[in-house]
Motif scaffolding. Sequence first.
Motif, PDB file in Angstrom:
ATOM      1  N   GLY A 199      30.990  68.407  45.381  1.00 37.34           N
ATOM      2  CA  GLY A 199      29.875  69.120  44.931  1.00 37.34           C
ATOM      3  C   GLY A 199      29.953  70.507  45.473  1.00 37.34           C
ATOM      4  N   LEU A 200      29.372  70.842  46.595  1.00 33.81           N
ATOM      5  CA  LEU A 200      29.057  72.231  47.202  1.00 33.81           C
ATOM      6  C   LEU A 200      30.692  72.749  47.594  1.00 33.81           C
ATOM      7  CD1 LEU A 200      27.493  74.524  48.084  1.00 33.81           C
ATOM      8  CD2 LEU A 200      27.604  73.677  50.458  1.00 33.81           C
ATOM      9  N   TRP A 201      31.007  73.662  46.854  1.00 36.26           N
ATOM     10  CA  TRP A 201      32.570  74.475  46.715  1.00 36.26           C
ATOM     11  C   TRP A 201      33.679  73.245  46.654  1.00 36.26           C
ATOM     12  CZ3 TRP A 201      29.802  75.855  51.772  1.00 36.26           C
ATOM     13  CH2 TRP A 201      29.040  76.854  51.781  1.00 36.26           C
ATOM     14  N   ASP A 202      33.419  72.426  45.749  1.00 36.25           N
ATOM     15  CA  ASP A 202      34.451  71.239  45.239  1.00 36.25           C
ATOM     16  C   ASP A 202      34.623  70.392  46.712  1.00 36.25           C
ATOM     17  OD1 ASP A 202      34.587  72.671  42.784  1.00 36.25           O
ATOM     18  OD2 ASP A 202      36.349  73.732  43.543  1.00 36.25           O
ATOM     19  N   CYS A 203      33.629  70.320  47.550  1.00 41.73           N
ATOM     20  CA  CYS A 203      33.727  69.208  48.697  1.00 41.73           C
ATOM     21  C   CYS A 203      32.837  68.286  48.533  1.00 41.73           C
ATOM     22  CB  CYS A 203      33.393  70.025  49.950  1.00 41.73           C
ATOM     23  SG  CYS A 203      34.443  71.404  50.423  1.00 41.73           S
ATOM     24  N   PRO A 204      32.884  66.992  49.107  1.00 39.61           N
ATOM     25  CA  PRO A 204      32.071  66.011  48.936  1.00 39.61           C
ATOM     26  C   PRO A 204      30.688  66.292  49.408  1.00 39.61           C
ATOM     27  CG  PRO A 204      33.987  65.133  49.967  1.00 39.61           C
ATOM     28  CD  PRO A 204      34.047  66.745  49.885  1.00 39.61           C
ATOM     29  N   THR A 205      29.573  66.020  48.647  1.00 38.01           N
ATOM     30  CA  THR A 205      28.395  66.524  49.025  1.00 38.01           C
ATOM     31  C   THR A 205      27.379  65.553  48.667  1.00 38.01           C
ATOM     32  OG1 THR A 205      29.047  68.638  48.428  1.00 38.01           O
ATOM     33  CG2 THR A 205      26.741  68.399  48.485  1.00 38.01           C
ATOM     34  N   ILE A 206      26.154  65.265  49.455  1.00 36.84           N
ATOM     35  CA  ILE A 206      25.119  64.484  49.089  1.00 36.84           C
ATOM     36  C   ILE A 206      23.789  65.047  49.154  1.00 36.84           C
ATOM     37  CG2 ILE A 206      23.592  62.401  50.234  1.00 36.84           C
ATOM     38  CD1 ILE A 206      26.234  61.357  48.994  1.00 36.84           C
ATOM     39  N   VAL A 207      23.106  65.147  48.188  1.00 37.71           N
ATOM     40  CA  VAL A 207      21.849  65.767  48.170  1.00 37.71           C
ATOM     41  C   VAL A 207      20.698  64.552  48.156  1.00 37.71           C
ATOM     42  CG1 VAL A 207      20.352  67.340  46.616  1.00 37.71           C
ATOM     43  CG2 VAL A 207      22.789  67.442  46.590  1.00 37.71           C
ATOM     44  N   ASN A 208      19.795  65.011  48.967  1.00 33.80           N
ATOM     45  CA  ASN A 208      18.556  63.988  49.092  1.00 33.80           C
ATOM     46  C   ASN A 208      17.229  64.722  49.038  1.00 33.80           C
ATOM     47  OD1 ASN A 208      20.429  61.673  51.243  1.00 33.80           O
ATOM     48  ND2 ASN A 208      19.891  61.326  49.007  1.00 33.80           N
TER      49      ASN A 208
ATOM     50  N   LEU B  34      21.304  72.770  41.823  1.00 36.31           N
ATOM     51  CA  LEU B  34      20.829  72.973  43.235  1.00 36.31           C
ATOM     52  C   LEU B  34      22.306  73.461  43.788  1.00 36.31           C
ATOM     53  CD1 LEU B  34      18.718  71.252  45.830  1.00 36.31           C
ATOM     54  CD2 LEU B  34      20.820  72.014  46.515  1.00 36.31           C
ATOM     55  N   ILE B  35      23.184  72.850  43.587  1.00 34.37           N
ATOM     56  CA  ILE B  35      24.537  73.101  44.440  1.00 34.37           C
ATOM     57  C   ILE B  35      25.070  74.375  43.794  1.00 34.37           C
ATOM     58  CG2 ILE B  35      27.121  72.302  44.288  1.00 34.37           C
ATOM     59  CD1 ILE B  35      26.181  69.433  44.319  1.00 34.37           C
ATOM     60  N   GLU B  36      24.992  74.559  42.150  1.00 32.14           N
ATOM     61  CA  GLU B  36      25.488  76.089  41.784  1.00 32.14           C
ATOM     62  C   GLU B  36      24.755  77.045  42.457  1.00 32.14           C
ATOM     63  OE1 GLU B  36      27.375  76.937  38.711  1.00 32.14           O
ATOM     64  OE2 GLU B  36      28.327  75.034  39.409  1.00 32.14           O
TER      65      GLU B  36
ATOM     66  N   LEU C 249      23.175  77.280  45.500  1.00 32.88           N
ATOM     67  CA  LEU C 249      23.365  77.473  46.823  1.00 32.88           C
ATOM     68  C   LEU C 249      24.838  78.147  46.761  1.00 32.88           C
ATOM     69  CD1 LEU C 249      22.895  77.008  49.711  1.00 32.88           C
ATOM     70  CD2 LEU C 249      23.979  74.706  49.390  1.00 32.88           C
ATOM     71  N   GLU C 250      25.646  78.262  45.647  1.00 32.40           N
ATOM     72  CA  GLU C 250      26.903  78.997  45.364  1.00 32.40           C
ATOM     73  C   GLU C 250      26.595  80.299  45.193  1.00 32.40           C
ATOM     74  OE1 GLU C 250      29.798  76.581  43.308  1.00 32.40           O
ATOM     75  OE2 GLU C 250      29.906  75.084  44.688  1.00 32.40           O
ATOM     76  N   GLY C 251      25.244  80.584  44.937  1.00 32.99           N
ATOM     77  CA  GLY C 251      25.148  82.118  44.642  1.00 32.99           C
ATOM     78  C   GLY C 251      25.187  82.253  43.302  1.00 32.99           C
ATOM     79  N   LYS C 252      25.003  81.316  42.149  1.00 33.87           N
ATOM     80  CA  LYS C 252      24.973  81.340  40.878  1.00 33.87           C
ATOM     81  C   LYS C 252      23.646  81.095  40.171  1.00 33.87           C
ATOM     82  CE  LYS C 252      29.628  79.514  41.362  1.00 33.87           C
ATOM     83  NZ  LYS C 252      30.308  78.195  41.114  1.00 33.87           N
ATOM     84  N   ARG C 253      23.545  81.144  38.689  1.00 32.96           N
ATOM     85  CA  ARG C 253      22.520  80.696  38.107  1.00 32.96           C
ATOM     86  C   ARG C 253      22.466  79.076  38.192  1.00 32.96           C
ATOM     87  NH1 ARG C 253      21.968  83.888  32.886  1.00 32.96           N
ATOM     88  NH2 ARG C 253      21.330  81.978  32.057  1.00 32.96           N
ATOM     89  N   GLY C 254      21.298  78.593  37.819  1.00 29.73           N
ATOM     90  CA  GLY C 254      21.187  77.237  38.359  1.00 29.73           C
ATOM     91  C   GLY C 254      21.539  76.504  36.913  1.00 29.73           C
ATOM     92  N   ASN C 255      22.674  76.475  36.539  1.00 26.63           N
ATOM     93  CA  ASN C 255      23.296  75.609  35.353  1.00 26.63           C
ATOM     94  C   ASN C 255      23.779  74.197  35.757  1.00 26.63           C
ATOM     95  OD1 ASN C 255      22.471  77.636  33.663  1.00 26.63           O
ATOM     96  ND2 ASN C 255      24.666  78.386  33.383  1.00 26.63           N
ATOM     97  N   PRO C 256      23.056  73.192  35.486  1.00 26.09           N
ATOM     98  CA  PRO C 256      23.742  71.900  35.936  1.00 26.09           C
ATOM     99  C   PRO C 256      24.992  71.659  35.598  1.00 26.09           C
ATOM    100  CG  PRO C 256      21.362  71.608  35.224  1.00 26.09           C
ATOM    101  CD  PRO C 256      21.897  72.974  34.860  1.00 26.09           C
TER     102      PRO C 256
END
Lengths: 165, 448
Positions: free
Chosen positions: B199-208, B177-179, B181-188
């Motif tokens: 997480g997102l752009w290498d910043c601390p990120t929580i996904v819920n 999901l983070i990938e 959102l960064e405009g890339k293929r959804g590769n985990p």
Amino acid sequence: MNIQFSQESMSEINKVIGHFPPIRKKSALLPVLHIVQKESGWLSPEVMDKVAEILEIKPIEVYEVATFYSMYHTKPVGKHVIEVCQTGPCMICGADKTIAYIETKLGIKVGETTADGLFTLKTVECLGACGYAPMFQIGEQYYENLTEEKIDDIIRQLSSNANNI
Amino acid sequence: MGRKLLLENIEKPDINTIDGYLKYGGYRSLDKVLKGMSPDEVTEEVKTSGLRGRGGAGFSTGLKWTFIDKSTDKPRYLLCNADESEPGTFKDRLLMEKNPHLLIEGMILSSYALGCNTAYIYIRGEYMFILHILERAIQEAYAKGFLGQNINGSGFNLDLYVHPGAGAYICGEETALIESLEGKRGNPRIKPPFPAVSGLWDCPTIVNNVESIAAVVPIIMMGGAEYAKIGIGRSTGTKLISASGNINNPGVYEIEMGVPVEEFIYSDEYCGGIKGGLDIKACVPGGSSVPILPKSLLFKESNGSPRLMTYESLSEGGFQTGSMLGSGGFIVYDKQQCIVRNTWNFARFYHHESCGQCSPCREGTGWMERVLHNIEYGHGKEEDIDLLWDIQRRIEGNTICPLGDAAAWPVAAAIRHFRHEFEYHVKYPHRVKDADHVYQPEMKYQTV
């Protein structure tokens, strides 16, 4: 070919770009592809190159995304794409019959487009409407609890709208 | 009747507007938090509530929040996972469609607890019609001062955006999901690092998940301890169950954790029994990824006590005799359904949705799909059943993300509990084409 998107699309694109920090323009790629696909019908290489230019990324970064996600059309499609869900719960509630009925009605197979260019028939995986099966999506609209009568109505309506334009 | 915390007002026609939402007590949790709770106190309430991730994994939401890296001065992000794509699951859609402000209020509360000033709702692209509903509701919230700068004079700022995916089940996995959102293929991504650190752009990120975030609103209102009183043991609170398949009343139900499975299927309050009064054959209780349970294991645990709709009870017995609560995607099969066909259908799904990074998943899902197709269409051999078992065993646990496991489990469970159906297909290939076996159009096999 130098593609120009409409003013309306460009203002939507700029709004989406504004959702992200200026150095993270690439993040807008998925929504931008939705916007330009809505305008162009499908994502031709020229359209994708233009998107790359707007987002200041390489064309390959657009191509690899456009071919990864199933909602993007990298080949021309009909005016209305009928996307029938065929996954588990829809299957046990009659998705196969729904698909067969539409194939017969439109005289095309899954993956094909009618000769008048109005309808393309596609099967898709779970659309999150499992309790309201069988169902399909056309454009942004979900059509649920489908029966043959309902399908007839929907196709009649979309066909007559097209004739009025 | 169980208590309704998320769907209480879902049928009110004006609940989708901010005035309607306010009328039914909306944004009171926000008021409570901004007037007198610190971010850590909010997190503490969520921890106390025992809320566990409603997307399927069931990890403690409050505990996950405490992992967010506060040692860096990078911005922190909250991402709401509205990619709802697990076959059998359609609960988040109902919440967002009918009561968008509940999710928005939950996002504000959660962002406040985590110290995020920007948050995104990542919604599957097919739900574009819901994206418009959310965007309209977000505008209303900005206009009332619940979003933006200095929310209600508290000094807390939050910008909230909705972001569409474009058709990829894998993007429900948080790093994919983070990938995306960064405009890339959804590769985990390989973990660690976990998104809470990078997480997102290498910043601390929580996904819920949507439902987890929405649940924060009643938790703050009633207090975590009160919320924890609902349910049984470590399965606290209420859970949305998406019920589908051969039942009389398909739809989304909010249950207090602990309703017996048998009651859930047969009570008129919920599924209302099997369509046409047929006998039940099997049930997938938590979305397509979790093991299918035959009738003989569905209603009772191994000690004979009733099986309940909780994380623990549904998984009792491990995969030998149990399953999982998962996302609450509850699919019911009547006795006429063909388990081989259903397993093939799911295998096709996972093959289609595999991102292709890890070879066991990329190659294995396609292989399983082809072998299952052969069996289903009367071209299977006896040894194919063992081959299938072998393939799924080699996928499970050998991939970057859980999609490999999710593809392997349904195949393993189908063979474990319904081996006789596979053998029947192999022994009597001409019979499986009978109309009463299951409806089957003659189709040429094409791999996706």
